[in-house]
Write a protein that holds these residues in place. Sequence first.
Motif, PDB file in Angstrom:
ATOM      1  N   PRO A   1       0.811  -1.232   0.000  1.00  0.00           N
ATOM      2  CA  PRO A   1       0.000   0.000   0.000  1.00  0.00           C
ATOM      3  C   PRO A   1       0.840   1.276   0.000  1.00  0.00           C
ATOM      4  CG  PRO A   1      -0.850  -1.578   1.602  1.00  0.00           C
ATOM      5  CD  PRO A   1       0.471  -2.115   1.129  1.00  0.00           C
ATOM      6  N   ALA A   2       1.998   1.251   0.661  1.00  0.00           N
ATOM      7  CA  ALA A   2       2.819   2.460   0.755  1.00  0.00           C
ATOM      8  C   ALA A   2       3.339   2.908  -0.598  1.00  0.00           C
ATOM      9  CB  ALA A   2       3.993   2.231   1.706  1.00  0.00           C
ATOM     10  N   LEU A   3       3.418   1.986  -1.551  1.00  0.00           N
ATOM     11  CA  LEU A   3       3.986   2.316  -2.858  1.00  0.00           C
ATOM     12  C   LEU A   3       2.999   3.014  -3.783  1.00  0.00           C
ATOM     13  CD1 LEU A   3       6.755   1.933  -4.172  1.00  0.00           C
ATOM     14  CD2 LEU A   3       5.959  -0.246  -5.103  1.00  0.00           C
ATOM     15  N   TRP A   4       1.701   2.788  -3.578  1.00  0.00           N
ATOM     16  CA  TRP A   4       0.717   3.278  -4.539  1.00  0.00           C
ATOM     17  C   TRP A   4       0.633   4.807  -4.661  1.00  0.00           C
ATOM     18  CZ3 TRP A   4      -1.460   1.399  -8.628  1.00  0.00           C
ATOM     19  CH2 TRP A   4      -1.479   0.012  -8.809  1.00  0.00           C
ATOM     20  N   PRO A   5       0.615   5.587  -3.575  1.00  0.00           N
ATOM     21  CA  PRO A   5       0.590   7.046  -3.757  1.00  0.00           C
ATOM     22  C   PRO A   5       1.804   7.567  -4.526  1.00  0.00           C
ATOM     23  CG  PRO A   5       0.018   6.477  -1.508  1.00  0.00           C
ATOM     24  CD  PRO A   5       0.524   5.225  -2.152  1.00  0.00           C
ATOM     25  N   VAL A   6       2.964   6.903  -4.339  1.00  0.00           N
ATOM     26  CA  VAL A   6       4.176   7.309  -5.057  1.00  0.00           C
ATOM     27  C   VAL A   6       4.037   6.963  -6.541  1.00  0.00           C
ATOM     28  CG1 VAL A   6       6.687   7.142  -5.143  1.00  0.00           C
ATOM     29  CG2 VAL A   6       5.507   6.915  -2.951  1.00  0.00           C
ATOM     30  N   LEU A   7       3.476   5.802  -6.848  1.00  0.00           N
ATOM     31  CA  LEU A   7       3.258   5.415  -8.245  1.00  0.00           C
ATOM     32  C   LEU A   7       2.317   6.400  -8.944  1.00  0.00           C
ATOM     33  CD1 LEU A   7       2.846   1.543  -7.847  1.00  0.00           C
ATOM     34  CD2 LEU A   7       4.779   2.731  -8.908  1.00  0.00           C
ATOM     35  N   ILE A   8       1.252   6.804  -8.253  1.00  0.00           N
ATOM     36  CA  ILE A   8       0.308   7.760  -8.838  1.00  0.00           C
ATOM     37  C   ILE A   8       0.991   9.107  -9.079  1.00  0.00           C
ATOM     38  CG2 ILE A   8      -1.852   8.999  -8.492  1.00  0.00           C
ATOM     39  CD1 ILE A   8      -2.150   5.988  -9.086  1.00  0.00           C
ATOM     40  N   MET A   9       1.809   9.534  -8.128  1.00  0.00           N
ATOM     41  CA  MET A   9       2.527  10.796  -8.306  1.00  0.00           C
ATOM     42  C   MET A   9       3.522  10.700  -9.454  1.00  0.00           C
ATOM     43  SD  MET A   9       2.597  13.844  -7.336  1.00  0.00           S
ATOM     44  CE  MET A   9       3.604  15.312  -7.362  1.00  0.00           C
ATOM     45  N   MET A  10       4.179   9.554  -9.578  1.00  0.00           N
ATOM     46  CA  MET A  10       5.094   9.358 -10.692  1.00  0.00           C
ATOM     47  C   MET A  10       4.361   9.497 -12.021  1.00  0.00           C
ATOM     48  SD  MET A  10       8.153   8.789 -11.774  1.00  0.00           S
ATOM     49  CE  MET A  10       9.290   7.923 -10.704  1.00  0.00           C
ATOM     50  N   ALA A  11       3.145   8.956 -12.085  1.00  0.00           N
ATOM     51  CA  ALA A  11       2.363   9.051 -13.322  1.00  0.00           C
ATOM     52  C   ALA A  11       1.964  10.481 -13.639  1.00  0.00           C
ATOM     53  CB  ALA A  11       1.112   8.175 -13.205  1.00  0.00           C
TER      54      ALA A  11
END
Length: 390
Positions: free
Chosen positions: A200-210
Amino acid sequence: MIAGIAALVAAYVLSQFYRAFLAVLAPVLSVEIGAGAEDLARASGVWFLVFAVMQIPVGSALDRVGPRLTAAVLLGLGGAGGAAVFAMAQGPGAVTLAMALIGVGCAPVLMAAYYIFARTYSAAVFGTLAGVVIGVGSMGNIASSLPLAAAVEAFGWRETLWGLAGVTLAVALALGLLVRDPPKVEGAGKGSLMDLLRMPALWPVLIMMAACYAPAAGLRGLWVGPYYRDVFGAEAAAIGVATLVMGAAMVAGNFAYGPLDRVLGTRKWLIFGGNAGVLGCLLALWAMPAAGGWVTLALLAALGFFGASFPMVMAHGRAFVPPHLTGRGVTLLNLFGIGAVGLAQVVTGRIHAGLEGGAAEVPYQGIFLFFAGTLAVGMVVYLFSQDRTD
């Protein structure tokens, strides 16, 4: 190891060049082979989408085979081969095919360097090293501006592409000779992308990367050229100057972001604050699309500078990735960043086509507003991320 990293940086210079050079070639390709703005947006989008899809096999190859063969083989076959296809293009379809091949060739280059950094150096300096590689590699962004315009003027665009094919092949050979694979970690090759996607901790970072990379990459990679041509009546030389200024600002931004997480003690708020600056620039361009002169140039430069948060977002995400999944972790982050640019180029191409027919600046207002909206959504999601600085 140092010589191998230098070869990877040279390869990344080419990767940055290829993702941005269509902005300068747009006028001549329109005249000589009938490739319009929507055609080039599609070709640019295909480059990013193919690049993104390739991150899945590249990530596995980095963990299982190593960075040396992964980068050398793909850059030689895809990068040099795609440049040769581009040099022989007779229509927009061939340009799209060439960009797809070049996307395959460029896909492993930056991730190979990041894999070596993550496996060899302290985690605390990953963001700085990542920023330095992108900062130096972004010289390719600069080379694809005024220098490319001068080369096309002096030699012709086909001859220039043949020269690029030769340079790309030479760099691929250097990768095969100079890069040294780091020692494998215990359990390397085990696990899967699903292990990462279940974090779960990775998902907000992935969205920001996108969300964060698309505005600067999309505008610098393509839309600055048509924008200056259609709204301000600029010729190739003036477009070259505008793209040079924006490219130089992106280089400066990469170097500036690198050490700031250690200086400020935060990655999350550094990334959020920088992208707030990007959002402000996009809204100003939307509100004043025909301002011209120093106003537009300054806004594009500021957008490029603040929009250079890619390596810092990569460092933020990599901090959550276990060592045996390093290759797949960095390539997953890259997939979200590059894939979003590819989708954005396709969407903005349709926005441009749908808004044509009225005032020259209206299609570009639509593009600026699209980038502003997607970035704002990404920033809201990113507010829920967990800060981590290693």
